[in-house]
Design a protein around this motif. Sequence first.
Motif, PDB file in Angstrom:
ATOM      1  N   PRO A   1       0.821  -1.223   0.000  1.00 21.89           N
ATOM      2  CA  PRO A   1       0.000   0.000   0.000  1.00 21.89           C
ATOM      3  C   PRO A   1       0.851   1.268   0.000  1.00 21.89           C
ATOM      4  CG  PRO A   1      -0.915  -1.599   1.525  1.00 21.89           C
ATOM      5  CD  PRO A   1       0.394  -2.168   1.052  1.00 21.89           C
ATOM      6  N   ASN A   2       0.416   2.221  -0.801  1.00 20.01           N
ATOM      7  CA  ASN A   2       1.042   3.548  -0.908  1.00 20.01           C
ATOM      8  C   ASN A   2       2.464   3.531  -1.461  1.00 20.01           C
ATOM      9  OD1 ASN A   2      -1.128   5.092   0.005  1.00 20.01           O
ATOM     10  ND2 ASN A   2      -0.539   4.862   2.152  1.00 20.01           N
ATOM     11  N   MET A   3       2.937   2.388  -1.938  1.00 21.62           N
ATOM     12  CA  MET A   3       4.304   2.293  -2.455  1.00 21.62           C
ATOM     13  C   MET A   3       4.270   2.136  -3.976  1.00 21.62           C
ATOM     14  SD  MET A   3       6.004   2.637   0.312  1.00 21.62           S
ATOM     15  CE  MET A   3       7.679   2.211  -0.185  1.00 21.62           C
ATOM     16  N   GLY A   4       5.450   2.257  -4.604  1.00 24.90           N
ATOM     17  CA  GLY A   4       5.484   2.103  -6.047  1.00 24.90           C
ATOM     18  C   GLY A   4       6.805   2.524  -6.645  1.00 24.90           C
ATOM     19  N   PHE A   5       6.802   2.637  -7.962  1.00 25.91           N
ATOM     20  CA  PHE A   5       7.991   2.975  -8.736  1.00 25.91           C
ATOM     21  C   PHE A   5       8.001   4.478  -8.999  1.00 25.91           C
ATOM     22  CE2 PHE A   5       6.662  -1.323  -9.859  1.00 25.91           C
ATOM     23  CZ  PHE A   5       7.843  -2.051  -9.679  1.00 25.91           C
ATOM     24  N   GLY A   6       9.061   5.145  -8.577  1.00 26.93           N
ATOM     25  CA  GLY A   6       9.198   6.570  -8.859  1.00 26.93           C
ATOM     26  C   GLY A   6       9.424   6.822 -10.336  1.00 26.93           C
ATOM     27  N   THR A   7       9.508   8.079 -10.701  1.00 28.41           N
ATOM     28  CA  THR A   7       9.653   8.448 -12.106  1.00 28.41           C
ATOM     29  C   THR A   7      10.917   7.839 -12.711  1.00 28.41           C
ATOM     30  OG1 THR A   7       8.505  10.524 -11.680  1.00 28.41           O
ATOM     31  CG2 THR A   7       9.783  10.373 -13.711  1.00 28.41           C
ATOM     32  N   HIS A   8      10.741   7.161 -13.850  1.00 30.08           N
ATOM     33  CA  HIS A   8      11.866   6.499 -14.515  1.00 30.08           C
ATOM     34  C   HIS A   8      11.575   6.457 -16.019  1.00 30.08           C
ATOM     35  CE1 HIS A   8       8.921   3.352 -13.564  1.00 30.08           C
ATOM     36  NE2 HIS A   8       9.369   2.707 -14.630  1.00 30.08           N
ATOM     37  N   PRO A   9      12.617   6.311 -16.832  1.00 35.57           N
ATOM     38  CA  PRO A   9      12.438   6.405 -18.287  1.00 35.57           C
ATOM     39  C   PRO A   9      12.273   5.053 -18.976  1.00 35.57           C
ATOM     40  CG  PRO A   9      14.763   6.511 -17.771  1.00 35.57           C
ATOM     41  CD  PRO A   9      14.044   6.353 -16.454  1.00 35.57           C
ATOM     42  N   HIS A  10      11.644   5.083 -20.147  1.00 38.79           N
ATOM     43  CA  HIS A  10      11.591   3.954 -21.074  1.00 38.79           C
ATOM     44  C   HIS A  10      11.695   4.507 -22.489  1.00 38.79           C
ATOM     45  CE1 HIS A  10      10.319   0.829 -18.225  1.00 38.79           C
ATOM     46  NE2 HIS A  10       9.469   1.699 -17.714  1.00 38.79           N
ATOM     47  N   ASP A  11      12.200   3.692 -23.399  1.00 37.11           N
ATOM     48  CA  ASP A  11      12.144   4.033 -24.816  1.00 37.11           C
ATOM     49  C   ASP A  11      12.082   2.764 -25.650  1.00 37.11           C
ATOM     50  OD1 ASP A  11      14.916   3.216 -25.818  1.00 37.11           O
ATOM     51  OD2 ASP A  11      15.489   4.627 -24.263  1.00 37.11           O
ATOM     52  N   ASN A  12      11.513   2.882 -26.838  1.00 38.84           N
ATOM     53  CA  ASN A  12      11.447   1.797 -27.818  1.00 38.84           C
ATOM     54  C   ASN A  12      11.012   0.462 -27.208  1.00 38.84           C
ATOM     55  OD1 ASN A  12      12.138   3.281 -30.170  1.00 38.84           O
ATOM     56  ND2 ASN A  12      14.261   3.338 -29.473  1.00 38.84           N
ATOM     57  N   MET A  13       9.898   0.508 -26.504  1.00 33.73           N
ATOM     58  CA  MET A  13       9.305  -0.702 -25.938  1.00 33.73           C
ATOM     59  C   MET A  13       7.795  -0.502 -25.853  1.00 33.73           C
ATOM     60  SD  MET A  13      10.293  -3.725 -24.946  1.00 33.73           S
ATOM     61  CE  MET A  13      12.015  -3.552 -24.463  1.00 33.73           C
ATOM     62  N   GLU A  14       7.060  -1.570 -26.124  1.00 33.41           N
ATOM     63  CA  GLU A  14       5.611  -1.565 -25.942  1.00 33.41           C
ATOM     64  C   GLU A  14       5.319  -2.178 -24.569  1.00 33.41           C
ATOM     65  OE1 GLU A  14       3.514  -0.174 -28.467  1.00 33.41           O
ATOM     66  OE2 GLU A  14       5.547   0.410 -29.076  1.00 33.41           O
ATOM     67  N   ILE A  15       4.664  -1.429 -23.703  1.00 32.12           N
ATOM     68  CA  ILE A  15       4.464  -1.833 -22.315  1.00 32.12           C
ATOM     69  C   ILE A  15       2.967  -1.997 -22.046  1.00 32.12           C
ATOM     70  CG2 ILE A  15       4.827  -1.179 -19.901  1.00 32.12           C
ATOM     71  CD1 ILE A  15       7.275   0.452 -20.898  1.00 32.12           C
ATOM     72  N   ILE A  16       2.605  -3.173 -21.561  1.00 36.08           N
ATOM     73  CA  ILE A  16       1.206  -3.481 -21.264  1.00 36.08           C
ATOM     74  C   ILE A  16       1.105  -3.841 -19.788  1.00 36.08           C
ATOM     75  CG2 ILE A  16      -0.762  -4.977 -21.796  1.00 36.08           C
ATOM     76  CD1 ILE A  16       2.025  -5.056 -24.259  1.00 36.08           C
ATOM     77  N   THR A  17       0.157  -3.246 -19.086  1.00 38.98           N
ATOM     78  CA  THR A  17      -0.035  -3.522 -17.665  1.00 38.98           C
ATOM     79  C   THR A  17      -1.454  -4.017 -17.442  1.00 38.98           C
ATOM     80  OG1 THR A  17       1.553  -1.779 -17.121  1.00 38.98           O
ATOM     81  CG2 THR A  17       0.153  -2.579 -15.337  1.00 38.98           C
ATOM     82  N   ILE A  18      -1.553  -5.135 -16.706  1.00 39.35           N
ATOM     83  CA  ILE A  18      -2.840  -5.759 -16.422  1.00 39.35           C
ATOM     84  C   ILE A  18      -2.987  -5.899 -14.908  1.00 39.35           C
ATOM     85  CG2 ILE A  18      -4.322  -7.774 -16.785  1.00 39.35           C
ATOM     86  CD1 ILE A  18      -2.741  -8.351 -19.345  1.00 39.35           C
ATOM     87  N   PRO A  19      -3.716  -5.002 -14.244  1.00 38.39           N
ATOM     88  CA  PRO A  19      -3.944  -5.157 -12.802  1.00 38.39           C
ATOM     89  C   PRO A  19      -4.843  -6.370 -12.531  1.00 38.39           C
ATOM     90  CG  PRO A  19      -4.416  -2.909 -13.544  1.00 38.39           C
ATOM     91  CD  PRO A  19      -4.309  -3.769 -14.764  1.00 38.39           C
ATOM     92  N   LEU A  20      -4.470  -7.152 -11.520  1.00 38.31           N
ATOM     93  CA  LEU A  20      -5.249  -8.323 -11.138  1.00 38.31           C
ATOM     94  C   LEU A  20      -5.991  -8.106  -9.823  1.00 38.31           C
ATOM     95  CD1 LEU A  20      -2.551 -11.017 -11.967  1.00 38.31           C
ATOM     96  CD2 LEU A  20      -4.498 -10.354 -13.390  1.00 38.31           C
ATOM     97  N   LYS A  21      -5.409  -7.280  -8.958  1.00 40.77           N
ATOM     98  CA  LYS A  21      -6.016  -6.993  -7.662  1.00 40.77           C
ATOM     99  C   LYS A  21      -5.536  -5.637  -7.193  1.00 40.77           C
ATOM    100  CE  LYS A  21      -6.293  -8.674  -2.886  1.00 40.77           C
ATOM    101  NZ  LYS A  21      -5.798  -9.689  -1.911  1.00 40.77           N
ATOM    102  N   GLY A  22      -6.434  -4.827  -6.631  1.00 35.13           N
ATOM    103  CA  GLY A  22      -6.042  -3.520  -6.112  1.00 35.13           C
ATOM    104  C   GLY A  22      -6.229  -2.430  -7.153  1.00 35.13           C
ATOM    105  N   VAL A  23      -5.562  -1.303  -6.918  1.00 37.29           N
ATOM    106  CA  VAL A  23      -5.679  -0.165  -7.835  1.00 37.29           C
ATOM    107  C   VAL A  23      -4.289   0.388  -8.145  1.00 37.29           C
ATOM    108  CG1 VAL A  23      -6.141   1.416  -5.905  1.00 37.29           C
ATOM    109  CG2 VAL A  23      -6.701   2.111  -8.246  1.00 37.29           C
ATOM    110  N   LEU A  24      -3.979   0.492  -9.426  1.00 43.95           N
ATOM    111  CA  LEU A  24      -2.737   1.088  -9.900  1.00 43.95           C
ATOM    112  C   LEU A  24      -2.985   2.546 -10.232  1.00 43.95           C
ATOM    113  CD1 LEU A  24       0.167   0.975 -11.210  1.00 43.95           C
ATOM    114  CD2 LEU A  24      -0.997   0.341 -13.333  1.00 43.95           C
ATOM    115  N   LYS A  25      -2.053   3.417  -9.835  1.00 46.71           N
ATOM    116  CA  LYS A  25      -2.102   4.800 -10.289  1.00 46.71           C
ATOM    117  C   LYS A  25      -0.863   5.082 -11.116  1.00 46.71           C
ATOM    118  CE  LYS A  25      -5.319   7.087  -7.215  1.00 46.71           C
ATOM    119  NZ  LYS A  25      -5.548   8.246  -6.320  1.00 46.71           N
ATOM    120  N   HIS A  26      -1.106   5.687 -12.281  1.00 48.96           N
ATOM    121  CA  HIS A  26      -0.063   5.911 -13.286  1.00 48.96           C
ATOM    122  C   HIS A  26      -0.012   7.395 -13.639  1.00 48.96           C
ATOM    123  CE1 HIS A  26       1.997   5.358 -17.246  1.00 48.96           C
ATOM    124  NE2 HIS A  26       1.222   6.368 -17.572  1.00 48.96           N
ATOM    125  N   ARG A  27       1.217   7.903 -13.795  1.00 49.65           N
ATOM    126  CA  ARG A  27       1.411   9.259 -14.299  1.00 49.65           C
ATOM    127  C   ARG A  27       2.637   9.256 -15.193  1.00 49.65           C
ATOM    128  NH1 ARG A  27       2.045  14.029  -9.988  1.00 49.65           N
ATOM    129  NH2 ARG A  27       4.062  13.015  -9.670  1.00 49.65           N
TER     130      ARG A  27
END
Length: 249
Positions: free
Chosen positions: A61-87
């Motif tokens: 809870p309340n934890m996660g990945f801080g701001t970080h970079p990506h390039d030239n990749m297709e990224i798919i996220t599928i939540p199974l339980k809980g709530v993801l917040k993305h920015r």
Amino acid sequence: METIKENTNKMETVVHRADSRGYANHGWLQATHSFSFASWFNKDRIQFGALRVLNDDIIAPNMGFGTHPHDNMEIITIPLKGVLKHRDSMHNAWQAVVPGEVQVMSAGTGVQHSEINGSATEHLNLFQIWIFPDEQHVRPRYDQKRFEEADRKNKLQTLVTSTKDSHEGSLKIHQDAVLSRIDLDKDKTFNYKLKDENHGVYVMTIFGELDIAGETLHSRDAIGISKTKEFTVKTKEDTGLLFIEVPMQ
């Protein structure tokens, strides 16, 4: 344990048991890797065709990945339980992604993003998938969509297809891939037909038990299948599957 075999009909399979995956416990993050990732390296588990990453993450809870970079990749996220917040650098506001929804992001020329558990009390469990694109340096893009659970009950539900594919209702990525889910009742048989003979399918057991290509799979076991036009799934109990079909070359 990993087994690779070629069947008499030229079908090739590779089995990845749930307990053979890489694992890292960071306290706030319990990360399980189907393919080599971060500090976990297995020379036999780099990728499956264009599929590079399938992470099964549990975030406190309340934890996660801080701001970080990506390039030239297709990224798919599928939540199974809980709530993801993305920015990300394309959007200033936090966006919630919940079970039943799927998120796609084309990193292309470069994007910065953050992902956190949006709940103060409940752990977040999600699949994050990285697929190599078929075009480099595309303009970054983001999308998400809700897919109703009832629409995958004993039938295939298509989640993601190529930007070049005419399939309506799916999210789009820059690769000739197809991601789909199905929830099968006990003692059901389902036949999966590949889009292209040069594709392979990585099948992740979300829950349940099934027989496929001569193997019995349990929750979080996976099998990669290639060099075939189709294969059959036979469930032994109620089962949820994620199919990731990708080019093998």
